[in-house]
Design a protein around this motif. Structure first.
Motif, PDB file in Angstrom:
ATOM      1  N   VAL A  64     -18.818  46.596  44.240  1.00  0.00           N
ATOM      2  CA  VAL A  64     -18.017  45.450  43.802  1.00  0.00           C
ATOM      3  C   VAL A  64     -18.753  44.129  44.001  1.00  0.00           C
ATOM      4  O   VAL A  64     -18.724  43.255  43.128  1.00  0.00           O
ATOM      5  CB  VAL A  64     -16.678  45.432  44.570  1.00  0.00           C
ATOM      6  N   ALA A  65     -19.423  43.963  45.139  1.00  0.00           N
ATOM      7  CA  ALA A  65     -20.047  42.677  45.472  1.00  0.00           C
ATOM      8  C   ALA A  65     -21.065  42.219  44.422  1.00  0.00           C
ATOM      9  O   ALA A  65     -21.004  41.064  43.976  1.00  0.00           O
ATOM     10  CB  ALA A  65     -20.683  42.740  46.863  1.00  0.00           C
ATOM     11  N   PRO A  66     -22.006  43.053  43.990  1.00  0.00           N
ATOM     12  CA  PRO A  66     -22.931  42.587  42.944  1.00  0.00           C
ATOM     13  C   PRO A  66     -22.244  42.341  41.605  1.00  0.00           C
ATOM     14  O   PRO A  66     -22.689  41.489  40.828  1.00  0.00           O
ATOM     15  CB  PRO A  66     -23.969  43.709  42.837  1.00  0.00           C
ATOM     16  N   ALA A  67     -21.148  43.073  41.334  1.00  0.00           N
ATOM     17  CA  ALA A  67     -20.408  42.832  40.089  1.00  0.00           C
ATOM     18  C   ALA A  67     -19.827  41.423  40.073  1.00  0.00           C
ATOM     19  O   ALA A  67     -19.815  40.746  39.031  1.00  0.00           O
ATOM     20  CB  ALA A  67     -19.299  43.869  39.934  1.00  0.00           C
ATOM     21  N   PHE A  68     -19.355  40.938  41.221  1.00  0.00           N
ATOM     22  CA  PHE A  68     -18.828  39.577  41.304  1.00  0.00           C
ATOM     23  C   PHE A  68     -19.928  38.540  41.066  1.00  0.00           C
ATOM     24  O   PHE A  68     -19.686  37.489  40.460  1.00  0.00           O
ATOM     25  CB  PHE A  68     -18.168  39.343  42.660  1.00  0.00           C
ATOM     26  N   VAL A  69     -21.140  38.836  41.558  1.00  0.00           N
ATOM     27  CA  VAL A  69     -22.253  37.917  41.313  1.00  0.00           C
ATOM     28  C   VAL A  69     -22.550  37.831  39.819  1.00  0.00           C
ATOM     29  O   VAL A  69     -22.794  36.746  39.277  1.00  0.00           O
ATOM     30  CB  VAL A  69     -23.511  38.369  42.087  1.00  0.00           C
ATOM     31  N   VAL A  70     -22.504  38.980  39.147  1.00  0.00           N
ATOM     32  CA  VAL A  70     -22.738  38.999  37.700  1.00  0.00           C
ATOM     33  C   VAL A  70     -21.679  38.169  36.978  1.00  0.00           C
ATOM     34  O   VAL A  70     -21.995  37.403  36.053  1.00  0.00           O
ATOM     35  CB  VAL A  70     -22.748  40.453  37.173  1.00  0.00           C
ATOM     36  N   VAL A  71     -20.423  38.299  37.389  1.00  0.00           N
ATOM     37  CA  VAL A  71     -19.348  37.501  36.772  1.00  0.00           C
ATOM     38  C   VAL A  71     -19.614  36.014  36.972  1.00  0.00           C
ATOM     39  O   VAL A  71     -19.450  35.209  36.040  1.00  0.00           O
ATOM     40  CB  VAL A  71     -17.980  37.891  37.379  1.00  0.00           C
ATOM     41  N   ALA A  72     -20.045  35.635  38.176  1.00  0.00           N
ATOM     42  CA  ALA A  72     -20.332  34.216  38.446  1.00  0.00           C
ATOM     43  C   ALA A  72     -21.502  33.731  37.598  1.00  0.00           C
ATOM     44  O   ALA A  72     -21.483  32.594  37.092  1.00  0.00           O
ATOM     45  CB  ALA A  72     -20.637  34.023  39.929  1.00  0.00           C
ATOM     46  N   ILE A  73     -22.527  34.562  37.430  1.00  0.00           N
ATOM     47  CA  ILE A  73     -23.683  34.166  36.603  1.00  0.00           C
ATOM     48  C   ILE A  73     -23.272  33.998  35.147  1.00  0.00           C
ATOM     49  O   ILE A  73     -23.649  33.018  34.480  1.00  0.00           O
ATOM     50  CB  ILE A  73     -24.807  35.211  36.737  1.00  0.00           C
ATOM     51  N   VAL A  74     -22.474  34.948  34.637  1.00  0.00           N
ATOM     52  CA  VAL A  74     -22.017  34.860  33.241  1.00  0.00           C
ATOM     53  C   VAL A  74     -21.162  33.610  33.050  1.00  0.00           C
ATOM     54  O   VAL A  74     -21.288  32.913  32.042  1.00  0.00           O
ATOM     55  CB  VAL A  74     -21.234  36.127  32.862  1.00  0.00           C
ATOM     56  N   ALA A  75     -20.305  33.317  34.021  1.00  0.00           N
ATOM     57  CA  ALA A  75     -19.463  32.119  33.919  1.00  0.00           C
ATOM     58  C   ALA A  75     -20.311  30.858  33.914  1.00  0.00           C
ATOM     59  O   ALA A  75     -20.018  29.893  33.194  1.00  0.00           O
ATOM     60  CB  ALA A  75     -18.472  32.079  35.075  1.00  0.00           C
ATOM     61  N   THR A  76     -21.383  30.854  34.710  1.00  0.00           N
ATOM     62  CA  THR A  76     -22.274  29.689  34.755  1.00  0.00           C
ATOM     63  C   THR A  76     -23.009  29.520  33.436  1.00  0.00           C
ATOM     64  O   THR A  76     -23.131  28.402  32.903  1.00  0.00           O
ATOM     65  CB  THR A  76     -23.284  29.847  35.900  1.00  0.00           C
ATOM     66  N   THR A  83     -19.678  22.144  36.509  1.00  0.00           N
ATOM     67  CA  THR A  83     -20.907  22.482  37.238  1.00  0.00           C
ATOM     68  C   THR A  83     -20.614  22.776  38.697  1.00  0.00           C
ATOM     69  O   THR A  83     -21.155  23.716  39.285  1.00  0.00           O
ATOM     70  CB  THR A  83     -21.917  21.333  37.134  1.00  0.00           C
ATOM     71  N   LEU A  84     -19.740  21.986  39.305  1.00  0.00           N
ATOM     72  CA  LEU A  84     -19.388  22.177  40.712  1.00  0.00           C
ATOM     73  C   LEU A  84     -18.711  23.525  40.915  1.00  0.00           C
ATOM     74  O   LEU A  84     -19.023  24.252  41.872  1.00  0.00           O
ATOM     75  CB  LEU A  84     -18.484  21.040  41.183  1.00  0.00           C
ATOM     76  N   ALA A  85     -17.772  23.874  40.022  1.00  0.00           N
ATOM     77  CA  ALA A  85     -17.086  25.154  40.145  1.00  0.00           C
ATOM     78  C   ALA A  85     -18.052  26.311  39.948  1.00  0.00           C
ATOM     79  O   ALA A  85     -17.973  27.336  40.642  1.00  0.00           O
ATOM     80  CB  ALA A  85     -15.949  25.229  39.130  1.00  0.00           C
ATOM     81  N   SER A  86     -18.983  26.171  39.006  1.00  0.00           N
ATOM     82  CA  SER A  86     -19.967  27.228  38.751  1.00  0.00           C
ATOM     83  C   SER A  86     -20.854  27.449  39.962  1.00  0.00           C
ATOM     84  O   SER A  86     -21.103  28.593  40.378  1.00  0.00           O
ATOM     85  CB  SER A  86     -20.818  26.877  37.534  1.00  0.00           C
ATOM     86  N   LEU A  87     -21.357  26.350  40.527  1.00  0.00           N
ATOM     87  CA  LEU A  87     -22.226  26.463  41.698  1.00  0.00           C
ATOM     88  C   LEU A  87     -21.461  27.035  42.890  1.00  0.00           C
ATOM     89  O   LEU A  87     -22.007  27.839  43.663  1.00  0.00           O
ATOM     90  CB  LEU A  87     -22.811  25.097  42.051  1.00  0.00           C
ATOM     91  N   GLY A  88     -20.199  26.622  43.061  1.00  0.00           N
ATOM     92  CA  GLY A  88     -19.399  27.164  44.158  1.00  0.00           C
ATOM     93  C   GLY A  88     -19.159  28.649  44.005  1.00  0.00           C
ATOM     94  O   GLY A  88     -19.253  29.406  44.981  1.00  0.00           O
ATOM     95  N   ALA A  89     -18.854  29.092  42.783  1.00  0.00           N
ATOM     96  CA  ALA A  89     -18.641  30.517  42.539  1.00  0.00           C
ATOM     97  C   ALA A  89     -19.903  31.307  42.778  1.00  0.00           C
ATOM     98  O   ALA A  89     -19.879  32.386  43.391  1.00  0.00           O
ATOM     99  CB  ALA A  89     -18.150  30.722  41.104  1.00  0.00           C
ATOM    100  N   LEU A  90     -21.035  30.780  42.327  1.00  0.00           N
ATOM    101  CA  LEU A  90     -22.304  31.473  42.502  1.00  0.00           C
ATOM    102  C   LEU A  90     -22.680  31.567  43.972  1.00  0.00           C
ATOM    103  O   LEU A  90     -23.087  32.627  44.467  1.00  0.00           O
ATOM    104  CB  LEU A  90     -23.393  30.742  41.716  1.00  0.00           C
TER     105      LEU A  90
END
Length: 288
Positions: A64-76, A83-90
């Motif tokens: 699950v953990a790497p899948a969340f990183v992928v979601v954050a990268i796609v959102a960015t 930009t702030l929300a993207s960086l915070g999610a990443l």
């Protein structure tokens, strides 16, 4: 580190939720609902694994953990959130991944199912697996779980059905292999020492303390002739286990076939936190 993981994971809906939500703004209502349900289920599975670690939940957490990183990268990349929300999610998802991949949570998970007076230590993951195959397998499992329901919710029936038919065997095979990595331990028991390693041994092997001549740190170099090397390329944390007489071990084989039976007077393996293992073993085994 385990408590840090719990805190970071609990706050993920706040730190990364906005980015995921913004990414789905242009999706259909059905797809948004399915995606949100998948994210909440995945978050709940990870929370359970962080709060009550077990070998099975550790495997799920590390998928699950790497899948969340992928979601954050796609959102960015998508650029939907600020930009702030993207960086915070990443930042939040990367921190969660780093903590979930650490040794602390794995040690707690391993010893949560320990029997009686035994202490489990982690065997090191072979570098050849850790660098590429393991991350790729985890991402493949996450994609195989998420893709079919999202495609079907988007009314892409053919792709959805085909992906579902392919996903079932893929998830079964890969999760079984990944779970094997969560169950690679050296175990100090009252009777001696146990090696449990599905990658190299077909069954757990108990080495009675009466037949152990010594246990100690070993060189990272290749093992000399006559020594059974079970490190699979992991040099750091090498341990040499020497017996008073040759021990018999059953090597793991491919598929359902058993491997060859071998005998050795010395076995070498690699563990995480070698000094802790030697300190635990010193209570019952001759350590040098």
């Amino acid at each position: 580190m385990v408590w840090a993981l719990r805190i970071v994971w609990i706050t993920l809906p706040l730190t990364a939720g906005a980015a995921a939500s913004s990414m789905m703004n242009d999706w259909t209502d059905a797809t948004q609902f399915v995606a949100a349900a998948l994210l909440w289920i995945a978050w709940a599975v990870g929370l359970l694994a962080a709060v009550a670690p077990r070998p099975v939940s550790l495997t799920a957490l590390r998928i699950v953990a790497p899948a969340f990183v992928v979601v954050a990268i796609v959102a960015t990349i998508d650029g939907a959130p600020s930009t702030l929300a993207s960086l915070g999610a990443l930042a939040a998802t990367v921190a969660a991944l780093a903590l979930a991949s650490g040794h602390d949570i794995a040690l707690v998970a391993a010893n949560a199912t320990a029997y009686g007076d035994e202490q489990r230590v982690l065997l090191r993951t072979p570098p050849a697996l850790f660098l590429a195959p393991v991350p790729a397998a985890r991402l493949a499992v996450g994609l195989a779980i998420a893709a079919p329901p999202l495609l079907l919710a988007d009314e892409k029936w053919t792709l959805g059905i085909v992906s579902l038919l392919l996903a079932v065997p893929l998830v079964l095979v890969l999760t079984r292999a990944l779970h094997g990595l969560s169950r690679r331990w050296g175990v100090v028991v009252p009777a001696g020492f146990v090696l449990l390693d599905p990658l190299t041994l077909s069954d757990p092997v108990l080495f009675l303390r009466e037949k152990i001549a010594s246990m100690g740190a070993a060189d990272a170099a290749a093992a000399p002739d006559g020594v059974l090397d079970l490190r699979l390329g992991a040099a750091a944390g090498s341990v040499a286990l020497v017996f008073t007489e040759p021990a018999e071990l059953q090597r793991s084989g491919r598929g359902r076939r058993g491997g060859a039976t071998v005998t050795a007077r010395e076995v070498r393996f690699a563990v995480v936190r070698r000094d802790e293992l030697l300190a635990l073993a010193a209570r019952r085994i001759r350590v040098n």
